[in-house]
Design an enzyme around this catalytic site. Sequence first.
Site, PDB file in Angstrom:
ATOM      1  N   LYS A 175       0.851  -1.199   0.000  1.00  0.00           N
ATOM      2  CA  LYS A 175       0.000   0.000   0.000  1.00  0.00           C
ATOM      3  C   LYS A 175       0.884   1.245   0.000  1.00  0.00           C
ATOM      4  O   LYS A 175       1.902   1.277   0.711  1.00  0.00           O
ATOM      5  CB  LYS A 175      -0.902  -0.047   1.240  1.00  0.00           C
ATOM      6  CG  LYS A 175      -1.937   1.046   1.339  1.00  0.00           C
ATOM      7  CD  LYS A 175      -2.822   0.830   2.575  1.00  0.00           C
ATOM      8  CE  LYS A 175      -3.914   1.869   2.728  1.00  0.00           C
ATOM      9  NZ  LYS A 175      -4.765   1.637   3.908  1.00  0.00           N
TER      10      LYS A 175
ATOM     11  N   SER B 141      -9.565   1.693   3.024  1.00  0.00           N
ATOM     12  CA  SER B 141      -8.722   2.425   2.105  1.00  0.00           C
ATOM     13  C   SER B 141      -7.698   1.566   1.367  1.00  0.00           C
ATOM     14  O   SER B 141      -7.115   2.048   0.407  1.00  0.00           O
ATOM     15  CB  SER B 141      -7.994   3.536   2.867  1.00  0.00           C
ATOM     16  OG  SER B 141      -7.172   2.983   3.879  1.00  0.00           O
TER      17      SER B 141
ATOM     18  N   SER C  39      -9.511  -0.613   7.360  1.00  0.00           N
ATOM     19  CA  SER C  39      -9.089  -0.493   5.960  1.00  0.00           C
ATOM     20  C   SER C  39      -8.447  -1.724   5.331  1.00  0.00           C
ATOM     21  O   SER C  39      -8.154  -1.702   4.140  1.00  0.00           O
ATOM     22  CB  SER C  39      -8.122   0.673   5.816  1.00  0.00           C
ATOM     23  OG  SER C  39      -8.850   1.861   5.702  1.00  0.00           O
TER      24      SER C  39
END
Length: 466
Positions: free
Chosen positions: A58, A133, A157
């Site tokens: 990420k 996210s 997330s």
Amino acid sequence: MSALVRRAEEAAERILRAESRGLNAVLAFDREVLLGQARTVAGREAELPLAGMTVAVKDNIATVEYPTTCASRILEGYRSPYQATAVRKLKEAGALIACKTNLDEFAMGSSTEHSAFGRTLHPLDPERVPGGSSGGSAALVAAGAVDAALGSETGGSVRQPAAFCGVVGIKPTYGRVSRYGLVAFGSSLDQIGVLARDVNTAARVLSVISGPDERDFTSAPIDPVRVPPACEHLSGIKVGIPEEYLPPDLDPAIRRGVERARRLLEEARAVVKEISLPHTPLAVPAYYIIAPAEASSNLARYDGVRYGRRIEGDKLDVGELFRRTRGRGFGAEVRRRIIVGTYVLSAGYYEAYYRRAVAARSAIARDFANAFDPSRGGVDLILAPTTPTTAFKAGEKLDDPVSMYLADVFVCPANLANVPAISLPIGRDQGLPVGIQLIGPQFSEERLLQAASVLERLADPEEELR
Ligand code: GLN
């Protein structure tokens, strides 16, 4: 050419193919960087536990190989001078850092629509969101492009996008994985987690990245997670289903997902009973005060001087420089969080909002501690839905922040209580994945993984829920 290098080439092809279909899960990728890592690892398969495993990262986790942008204009092109501890450990174990993945800007969001670099598509339905996210990480794993991905959780997330995309996602106990190199959002909540197509892969990655780190003073002085041995059944394990997670108006498909998981756990000889976590309704409001409060402080460093791309102009005084840099560098959701966070911490409002949110957080943590307390006949694990619905349509919640925040209703309590949780796919509703989660006491990752793998063996995640 070695088989490991060939597999890395295949992974590169898969990443490029997914992106050429418009997935937009990837913010940075370089085939040569991936193959270079593969050539370094080739021949050392026997000594390296994750040799050749492709792991996407990420883009709020610092990597030396690629920029780290947090999907924000303000960090566009930013290159970290150091490697996050989790990334360093992965590389030392022979994993290949495949690419950087898309996210909601600074990990603020539940749909990956708040990325400054465009939304990520749901891998099964381009009109839908992959969750967020860590949406890029979840979509890329679901698309079969990489073996696993790192995500981060402040309030769900990893688990929420894992559930939307039909993959496994684990959020460890706060402190289990070093936060060194994870860009701060809500420092008392932030934790790196793992997404993978199966429980065993997630466990192997977690076993490598967990453990104490002198560079993160909040990392717990506890040994790394061990990959649990396969287990046949769950006899002796008590599982609780909190009534607050099954409200009467819950989407029927999500309810059927929990019921299927319950039946399978009972088939595996676990004892399942109803429990109560009475302060659950306070979780979303408390989270959406505490997380923005911490964010408003953490994001103060992006002023175009210390961090962040500076917006230049003629004869700007320093106030104007900050204003322009932050006004143009941050997207609307990040600005909203900074404003909310500043407000709830300001004199006169601190007691009314922040103090009460912190008290609510303690009450939520106490709920979990009571539920797991053996002296009160507590349970070993909690079973709950991961999300209130399956993946929603892009644009559906974009103009209604509160409805977006409510997508986190079942995930953020575990973050507030600092307990570990794992989401796994349990079935489909009209072709879309439905996820359930198991939540355990602090540092019970091995038990969570073990129970999840029993459930994984019994469930058919492709089957429609009826
Ligand atoms: N959706 C939540 C938020 O917007 C959680 C984000 C996260 O866990 N990083 O804050």
